[in-house]
Design an enzyme around this catalytic site. Sequence first.
Site, mmCIF file in Angstrom:
data_model
loop_
_atom_site.group_PDB
_atom_site.id
_atom_site.type_symbol
_atom_site.label_atom_id
_atom_site.label_comp_id
_atom_site.label_asym_id
_atom_site.label_seq_id
_atom_site.Cartn_x
_atom_site.Cartn_y
_atom_site.Cartn_z
ATOM 1 N N LYS A 1 0.852 -1.185 0.000
ATOM 2 C CA LYS A 1 0.000 0.000 0.000
ATOM 3 C C LYS A 1 0.890 1.238 0.000
ATOM 4 O O LYS A 1 1.764 1.386 0.859
ATOM 5 C CB LYS A 1 -0.891 0.002 1.239
ATOM 6 C CG LYS A 1 -1.830 1.202 1.294
ATOM 7 C CD LYS A 1 -2.797 1.101 2.442
ATOM 8 C CE LYS A 1 -2.272 1.666 3.723
ATOM 9 N NZ LYS A 1 -2.029 3.112 3.722
ATOM 10 N N ASP B 1 -3.345 4.379 -1.782
ATOM 11 C CA ASP B 1 -4.251 4.836 -0.718
ATOM 12 C C ASP B 1 -4.153 6.348 -0.565
ATOM 13 O O ASP B 1 -3.485 6.847 0.339
ATOM 14 C CB ASP B 1 -3.832 4.102 0.577
ATOM 15 C CG ASP B 1 -4.616 4.520 1.798
ATOM 16 O OD1 ASP B 1 -5.754 4.986 1.659
ATOM 17 O OD2 ASP B 1 -4.074 4.355 2.917
ATOM 18 N N LYS C 1 -7.018 8.344 -0.628
ATOM 19 C CA LYS C 1 -8.271 8.787 0.017
ATOM 20 C C LYS C 1 -8.746 10.129 -0.537
ATOM 21 O O LYS C 1 -8.882 11.113 0.194
ATOM 22 C CB LYS C 1 -8.084 8.916 1.524
ATOM 23 C CG LYS C 1 -7.664 7.629 2.216
ATOM 24 C CD LYS C 1 -7.685 7.812 3.727
ATOM 25 C CE LYS C 1 -7.237 6.599 4.490
ATOM 26 N NZ LYS C 1 -5.800 6.312 4.398
ATOM 27 N N ASP D 1 -13.051 15.396 -2.847
ATOM 28 C CA ASP D 1 -13.149 16.731 -3.443
ATOM 29 C C ASP D 1 -14.440 16.783 -4.248
ATOM 30 O O ASP D 1 -15.247 15.851 -4.183
ATOM 31 C CB ASP D 1 -11.905 16.988 -4.334
ATOM 32 C CG ASP D 1 -11.540 18.467 -4.410
ATOM 33 O OD1 ASP D 1 -12.466 19.303 -4.554
ATOM 34 O OD2 ASP D 1 -10.344 18.800 -4.341
ATOM 35 N N THR E 1 -10.116 3.912 10.956
ATOM 36 C CA THR E 1 -10.013 3.023 12.126
ATOM 37 C C THR E 1 -9.377 3.739 13.326
ATOM 38 O O THR E 1 -9.369 3.203 14.421
ATOM 39 C CB THR E 1 -9.206 1.748 11.785
ATOM 40 O OG1 THR E 1 -8.077 2.121 11.006
ATOM 41 C CG2 THR E 1 -10.042 0.768 11.008
ATOM 42 N N ARG F 1 2.677 -0.942 10.882
ATOM 43 C CA ARG F 1 3.731 -0.980 11.889
ATOM 44 C C ARG F 1 4.050 -2.359 12.463
ATOM 45 O O ARG F 1 5.189 -2.589 12.863
ATOM 46 C CB ARG F 1 3.418 0.040 12.994
ATOM 47 C CG ARG F 1 3.687 1.467 12.518
ATOM 48 C CD ARG F 1 3.013 2.500 13.368
ATOM 49 N NE ARG F 1 1.558 2.538 13.138
ATOM 50 C CZ ARG F 1 0.744 3.432 13.681
ATOM 51 N NH1 ARG F 1 1.235 4.358 14.481
ATOM 52 N NH2 ARG F 1 -0.551 3.406 13.414
HETATM 53 O O1 C5P Z 1 0.753 1.023 11.082
HETATM 54 P P1 C5P Z 1 -0.677 0.652 10.860
HETATM 55 O O2 C5P Z 1 -0.869 -0.854 10.706
HETATM 56 O O3 C5P Z 1 -1.614 1.261 11.877
HETATM 57 O O4 C5P Z 1 -1.035 1.291 9.437
HETATM 58 C C1 C5P Z 1 -2.317 1.271 8.914
HETATM 59 C C2 C5P Z 1 -2.309 1.869 7.554
HETATM 60 O O5 C5P Z 1 -3.648 1.830 7.065
HETATM 61 C C3 C5P Z 1 -1.863 3.323 7.498
HETATM 62 O O6 C5P Z 1 -1.165 3.474 6.269
HETATM 63 C C4 C5P Z 1 -3.156 4.113 7.475
HETATM 64 O O7 C5P Z 1 -3.053 5.299 6.741
HETATM 65 C C5 C5P Z 1 -4.100 3.140 6.757
HETATM 66 N N1 C5P Z 1 -5.533 3.291 7.024
HETATM 67 C C6 C5P Z 1 -6.082 3.186 8.285
HETATM 68 N N2 C5P Z 1 -7.432 3.327 8.483
HETATM 69 C C7 C5P Z 1 -8.243 3.530 7.450
HETATM 70 C C8 C5P Z 1 -7.698 3.632 6.158
HETATM 71 C C9 C5P Z 1 -6.327 3.490 5.985
HETATM 72 O O8 C5P Z 1 -5.353 2.969 9.230
HETATM 73 N N3 C5P Z 1 -9.562 3.591 7.644
#
Ligand code: C5P
Length: 238
Positions: free
Chosen positions: A32, A59, A61, A64, A120, A212
Amino acid sequence: MEKEPIIALDFPTWEETERFLQPFSAESLYVKVGMELYLQNGPFIIEKLKKMNHRIFLDLKLHDIPNTVQQAMKGLAGLGVDMINVHAAGGQKMVSAAREGLEQGTTGKRPLLLGVTQLTSTSEEQMHNEQLIAVSLKESVLHYAKLTKAAGGDGVVCSVYEAAAISEVCGTDFLKVTPGIRLKEDDANDQKRVADPMLAKKLGSSMIVVGRSITKAGSLLEAYQKVKQQWGEIEHVK
Ligand code: C5P
C-alpha cells in the site's frame, strides 16, 4: 479472499522503502502506497514497485468535488495500480465520478475502487463530537458502505469489527479491506479498533492492511511471515 496481507509502505523516501523491501526480494508482495510516500515522491514510486512485480493499493483517500475527483482518477488509472480509494463522505456523486474517471483512464484492468468509511483511528465519541454524526459508528459505516456500493465501488475500507455487518448489507463479494491489524504482542499506537490477523479473517475481512506490526518489527521477514501465516490459518468465514 486475498491471500497476501497488504503491507503499508508508510515511509517518506524511496531509499527507506527500498531498504525495507530488501529482505523481501524473493517475494511478490501486495503493498500500500499512501500519502506519505506518494505525495513526497510521485508516480516514480509506482513505476519502481511495479518493476519489482509488487501489486499496489494506492491509498490517497481522495475527497473533493466530483469533477476534480473524476479527472484525478482518470490520471491515476494510467499508473496501472491494482486498487485505489476515495472518502465515501464525499458523497455518492463523487464516488460515481471516481469510478467513471477510472474507467476513462484505464487501459488494462481497471483498479478496484474502495470507499473509506470511518477511519479506524476514529472512535464513536470522536465521530459524535467532531463530525456531529448522531448515529452509532456502526450505522455510519454501514451507511457509507451502502453509498459506495450504490455508486459503483467494489468495496470499502473499514474496521474488522464492521466487516460481517457490511457483508450482510452489501453482499459477501463486496470487499472489506481492513487496516488496524496488530499482532497480539504489538502496541495499538494511534489505532482504536484493532484486531489480529486471525480475528480479522474470522470476522469476515477480505484483505488486511498491516503497517507498523511489520514495518517496525525487529525481523521484518519474520513478522511478515507470522502475519501471513495467521491470516491464512483458519477457514475463512464470510
Ligand atoms: O501502522 P498501521 O498498521 O496502523 O497502518 C495502517 C495503515 O492503514 C496506514 O497506512 C493508514 O493510513 C491506513 N488506514 C487506516 N485506516 C483507514 C484507512 C487506511 O489505518 N480507515
